[in-house]
Design an enzyme around this catalytic site. Sequence first.
Site: not given
Length: 211
Positions: A118, A136
């Site tokens: 991420k 996410d």
Amino acid sequence: MRALARAIHAHELPAVEKIAEESHDDPFEVLISTMLSAQTRDPVTAAASARLFKVARTPRAMATLTGKQIEKAIFPVGFYHTKAKVIRDICRTLLKDYGGRVPDEIDELLKLKGVGRKTANLVVTLGYRKPGICVDTHVHRISNRWGYIKTKDPKESEFALRAKLPKKYWIEYNDLLVTFGQHLCRPISPLCSQCPVRQYCARVGVTVSRQ
């Protein structure tokens, strides 16, 4: 994508995206603020990032700070003690192995302590404006709720989206879905009646929604 952009226009950008915009896409600030954002609300992330960058804005300057100084600047972000240590370690690694420059490739970013996919994707997309898909919890959840992909975790979602989502949307996909997920397509009881893309949504797993 256009419908989503119109729907979230009145809402604030996520904290890291806002910091990237204000710092003119500085990769180091994107990296550090993304690390601070884990398990932390956006307003807290924004305030902590501002305090830290007021003290030090470069890897070299930040590496000179003590752990206590970093902790004081970033408190009360989640796990602030651990994050302060990781930030110091990253700054030292950047100076030692990368000449003080944040890498612009995901594989290199993943070599940094505490950096996952991420964070690496956000640095590449927001810091360098290179193609990447940051996944996410919102991106993973909403993409599956729509029925656009069928995956079990964010990593699997990233690669499924890389295979399916047109590349021109990669960079903005996270921005749109995070804001959309925070305000409309919430995890529990989403506001389906206000959804701009309801006609395209399979509503996978949705049992209760609100007006």
